[in-house]
Design a protein around this motif. Structure first.
Motif, PDB file in Angstrom:
ATOM      1  N   THR A   1       0.712  -0.895   0.072  1.00 46.93           N
ATOM      2  CA  THR A   1       0.084   0.073  -0.005  1.00 46.93           C
ATOM      3  C   THR A   1       0.875   1.320   0.071  1.00 46.93           C
ATOM      4  O   THR A   1       2.085   1.072   0.478  1.00 46.93           O
ATOM      5  CB  THR A   1      -1.003   0.165   1.234  1.00 46.93           C
ATOM      6  N   SER A   2       0.344   2.321  -0.533  1.00 46.98           N
ATOM      7  CA  SER A   2       1.024   3.685  -0.509  1.00 46.98           C
ATOM      8  C   SER A   2       0.049   4.697   0.029  1.00 46.98           C
ATOM      9  O   SER A   2      -1.169   4.605   0.097  1.00 46.98           O
ATOM     10  CB  SER A   2       1.172   3.961  -1.762  1.00 46.98           C
ATOM     11  N   SER A   3       0.605   5.912   0.664  1.00 46.42           N
ATOM     12  CA  SER A   3      -0.041   6.788   1.255  1.00 46.42           C
ATOM     13  C   SER A   3      -0.273   7.596   0.157  1.00 46.42           C
ATOM     14  O   SER A   3       0.487   8.131  -0.559  1.00 46.42           O
ATOM     15  CB  SER A   3       0.784   7.899   2.325  1.00 46.42           C
ATOM     16  N   ILE A   4      -1.449   8.000  -0.023  1.00 45.38           N
ATOM     17  CA  ILE A   4      -1.985   9.285  -0.810  1.00 45.38           C
ATOM     18  C   ILE A   4      -2.442  10.435  -0.097  1.00 45.38           C
ATOM     19  O   ILE A   4      -3.026  10.083   1.122  1.00 45.38           O
ATOM     20  CB  ILE A   4      -2.879   8.859  -2.089  1.00 45.38           C
ATOM     21  N   THR A   5      -2.471  11.535  -0.634  1.00 44.68           N
ATOM     22  CA  THR A   5      -3.195  12.658  -0.002  1.00 44.68           C
ATOM     23  C   THR A   5      -4.373  13.284  -1.042  1.00 44.68           C
ATOM     24  O   THR A   5      -3.938  13.582  -1.907  1.00 44.68           O
ATOM     25  CB  THR A   5      -2.614  13.853   0.861  1.00 44.68           C
ATOM     26  N   VAL A   6      -5.545  13.375  -0.716  1.00 48.02           N
ATOM     27  CA  VAL A   6      -6.660  13.861  -1.426  1.00 48.02           C
ATOM     28  C   VAL A   6      -6.790  15.379  -0.789  1.00 48.02           C
ATOM     29  O   VAL A   6      -7.225  15.619   0.480  1.00 48.02           O
ATOM     30  CB  VAL A   6      -7.587  12.942  -1.570  1.00 48.02           C
ATOM     31  N   VAL A   7      -6.629  16.285  -1.730  1.00 54.60           N
ATOM     32  CA  VAL A   7      -6.966  17.646  -1.427  1.00 54.60           C
ATOM     33  C   VAL A   7      -8.144  18.119  -2.339  1.00 54.60           C
ATOM     34  O   VAL A   7      -7.942  18.024  -3.534  1.00 54.60           O
ATOM     35  CB  VAL A   7      -5.737  18.677  -1.543  1.00 54.60           C
ATOM     36  N   VAL A   8      -9.332  18.564  -1.508  1.00 56.28           N
ATOM     37  CA  VAL A   8     -10.399  18.799  -2.189  1.00 56.28           C
ATOM     38  C   VAL A   8     -10.452  20.583  -1.973  1.00 56.28           C
ATOM     39  O   VAL A   8     -10.862  20.642  -0.803  1.00 56.28           O
ATOM     40  CB  VAL A   8     -11.709  18.139  -1.778  1.00 56.28           C
ATOM     41  N   SER A   9     -10.715  21.230  -3.009  1.00 59.39           N
ATOM     42  CA  SER A   9     -10.730  22.680  -2.834  1.00 59.39           C
ATOM     43  C   SER A   9     -11.900  23.132  -3.169  1.00 59.39           C
ATOM     44  O   SER A   9     -12.591  22.456  -4.057  1.00 59.39           O
ATOM     45  CB  SER A   9      -9.614  23.510  -3.157  1.00 59.39           C
TER      46      SER A   9
ATOM     47  N   SER B   1     -11.297  12.835  -9.800  1.00 60.80           N
ATOM     48  CA  SER B   1      -9.904  12.964  -9.735  1.00 60.80           C
ATOM     49  C   SER B   1      -9.322  13.476 -11.412  1.00 60.80           C
ATOM     50  O   SER B   1     -10.001  13.325 -12.196  1.00 60.80           O
ATOM     51  CB  SER B   1      -9.098  11.620  -9.408  1.00 60.80           C
ATOM     52  N   ASN B   2      -8.164  13.926 -11.267  1.00 61.95           N
ATOM     53  CA  ASN B   2      -7.729  14.606 -12.659  1.00 61.95           C
ATOM     54  C   ASN B   2      -8.343  15.953 -13.151  1.00 61.95           C
ATOM     55  O   ASN B   2      -8.428  16.366 -14.054  1.00 61.95           O
ATOM     56  CB  ASN B   2      -7.524  13.779 -13.897  1.00 61.95           C
ATOM     57  N   ASN B   3      -9.335  16.372 -12.004  1.00 58.94           N
ATOM     58  CA  ASN B   3     -10.047  17.345 -12.427  1.00 58.94           C
ATOM     59  C   ASN B   3     -11.021  17.318 -13.767  1.00 58.94           C
ATOM     60  O   ASN B   3     -11.176  18.182 -14.610  1.00 58.94           O
ATOM     61  CB  ASN B   3      -9.389  18.665 -12.240  1.00 58.94           C
ATOM     62  N   VAL B   4     -11.515  16.172 -13.967  1.00 54.50           N
ATOM     63  CA  VAL B   4     -12.075  15.937 -15.196  1.00 54.50           C
ATOM     64  C   VAL B   4     -13.304  16.758 -15.335  1.00 54.50           C
ATOM     65  O   VAL B   4     -14.094  16.537 -14.337  1.00 54.50           O
ATOM     66  CB  VAL B   4     -12.204  14.219 -15.307  1.00 54.50           C
ATOM     67  N   ARG B   5     -13.653  17.192 -16.201  1.00 51.29           N
ATOM     68  CA  ARG B   5     -14.869  17.922 -16.312  1.00 51.29           C
ATOM     69  C   ARG B   5     -15.789  17.268 -17.453  1.00 51.29           C
ATOM     70  O   ARG B   5     -15.644  17.707 -18.597  1.00 51.29           O
ATOM     71  CB  ARG B   5     -14.714  19.478 -16.381  1.00 51.29           C
ATOM     72  N   PRO B   6     -16.765  16.575 -17.093  1.00 52.22           N
ATOM     73  CA  PRO B   6     -17.503  15.781 -18.317  1.00 52.22           C
ATOM     74  C   PRO B   6     -18.532  16.823 -18.860  1.00 52.22           C
ATOM     75  O   PRO B   6     -19.061  17.670 -18.123  1.00 52.22           O
ATOM     76  CB  PRO B   6     -18.326  14.880 -17.507  1.00 52.22           C
ATOM     77  N   LYS B   7     -18.751  16.823 -20.042  1.00 51.36           N
ATOM     78  CA  LYS B   7     -19.795  17.530 -20.868  1.00 51.36           C
ATOM     79  C   LYS B   7     -21.151  17.000 -20.875  1.00 51.36           C
ATOM     80  O   LYS B   7     -21.923  17.494 -20.375  1.00 51.36           O
ATOM     81  CB  LYS B   7     -19.079  17.841 -22.249  1.00 51.36           C
TER      82      LYS B   7
ATOM     83  N   VAL C   1      -3.168  14.203  -4.780  1.00 52.60           N
ATOM     84  CA  VAL C   1      -4.430  13.981  -5.590  1.00 52.60           C
ATOM     85  C   VAL C   1      -5.066  15.388  -5.252  1.00 52.60           C
ATOM     86  O   VAL C   1      -5.899  15.391  -4.352  1.00 52.60           O
ATOM     87  CB  VAL C   1      -5.221  12.951  -5.850  1.00 52.60           C
ATOM     88  N   THR C   2      -5.039  16.433  -6.222  1.00 49.84           N
ATOM     89  CA  THR C   2      -5.537  17.661  -5.957  1.00 49.84           C
ATOM     90  C   THR C   2      -7.000  17.782  -6.982  1.00 49.84           C
ATOM     91  O   THR C   2      -6.823  17.600  -8.190  1.00 49.84           O
ATOM     92  CB  THR C   2      -4.828  18.916  -6.159  1.00 49.84           C
ATOM     93  N   ILE C   3      -7.958  18.277  -6.157  1.00 48.85           N
ATOM     94  CA  ILE C   3      -9.284  18.078  -6.921  1.00 48.85           C
ATOM     95  C   ILE C   3     -10.113  19.474  -6.610  1.00 48.85           C
ATOM     96  O   ILE C   3     -10.167  19.732  -5.342  1.00 48.85           O
ATOM     97  CB  ILE C   3     -10.327  16.921  -6.698  1.00 48.85           C
ATOM     98  N   THR C   4     -10.773  20.180  -7.784  1.00 44.42           N
ATOM     99  CA  THR C   4     -11.239  21.192  -7.266  1.00 44.42           C
ATOM    100  C   THR C   4     -12.817  20.920  -7.534  1.00 44.42           C
ATOM    101  O   THR C   4     -13.339  20.326  -8.770  1.00 44.42           O
ATOM    102  CB  THR C   4     -10.936  22.389  -8.459  1.00 44.42           C
ATOM    103  N   LEU C   5     -13.691  21.120  -6.622  1.00 45.44           N
ATOM    104  CA  LEU C   5     -15.005  20.846  -6.709  1.00 45.44           C
ATOM    105  C   LEU C   5     -15.829  21.894  -7.630  1.00 45.44           C
ATOM    106  O   LEU C   5     -15.635  22.938  -7.807  1.00 45.44           O
ATOM    107  CB  LEU C   5     -15.818  20.955  -5.038  1.00 45.44           C
TER     108      LEU C   5
END
Length: 151
Positions: free
Chosen positions: A31-39, A119-125, A145-149
């Motif tokens: 396993t690996s540690s990740i950090t999810v940041v949601v702004s 994730s990857n800030n994918v913006r579906p159309k 992993v940085t994600i903008t809501l």
């Protein structure tokens, strides 16, 4: 008779454990540690739900996620969540339940009316995104992993 039932039970348990281990990665102990940041949270009080997926065919399917985390922002407009994940490919879908009714509200076309992100800030159309567009690789090094809501 009891010995046969016990043998069947142990065999079934062993198979179930094996299939769960294979779903996460080739080496379930890795396993690996990740950090999810949601702004850009729409509310500093409403729950943020993070859904973690590791299989393309289960991405965004009802109960297809491996696990979910529910985080209260506690007055903050950004959350930071450390998570340990089995190594491999992962994707995250995020929603914020701004009216606290414990579901993602949608309009008559099925488009979410509450904030969401991937994730990857994918913006579906016009359709939900694909797992391959949203995936990131969890490996030996720590990942952010940085994600903008999106509202």
């Amino acid at each position: 008779m009891h010995k046969t039932k016990l043998t069947l039970l142990l065999t079934a348990s062993s198979l179930a454990c094996t299939s769960v281990a294979r779903a996460g990665s080739d080496n379930p102990a890795a396993t690996s540690s990740i950090t999810v940041v949601v702004s850009n949270l729409a509310s500093t009080k409403s729950a943020v739900k993070l859904y973690f997926y590791n299989l393309r065919e289960k991405f965004l399917k009802p109960n297809g996620y491996v696990f979910k985390k529910v985080v209260q922002p506690s007055g903050q407009s950004k959350i930071t969540l450390p998570v340990d994940l089995p190594q491999g490919e992962w994707a995250v879908a995020i929603t914020q339940d701004t009216n606290n009714n414990d579901k993602l509200d949608k309009n008559f076309l099925g488009i979410p009316t509450e904030p969401f992100a991937f994730s990857n800030n994918v913006r579906p159309k016009l359709s939900p995104p694909d797992f391959n567009d949203c995936k990131f690789v969890v490996g030996g090094t720590s990942t952010v992993v940085t994600i903008t809501l999106k509202e």
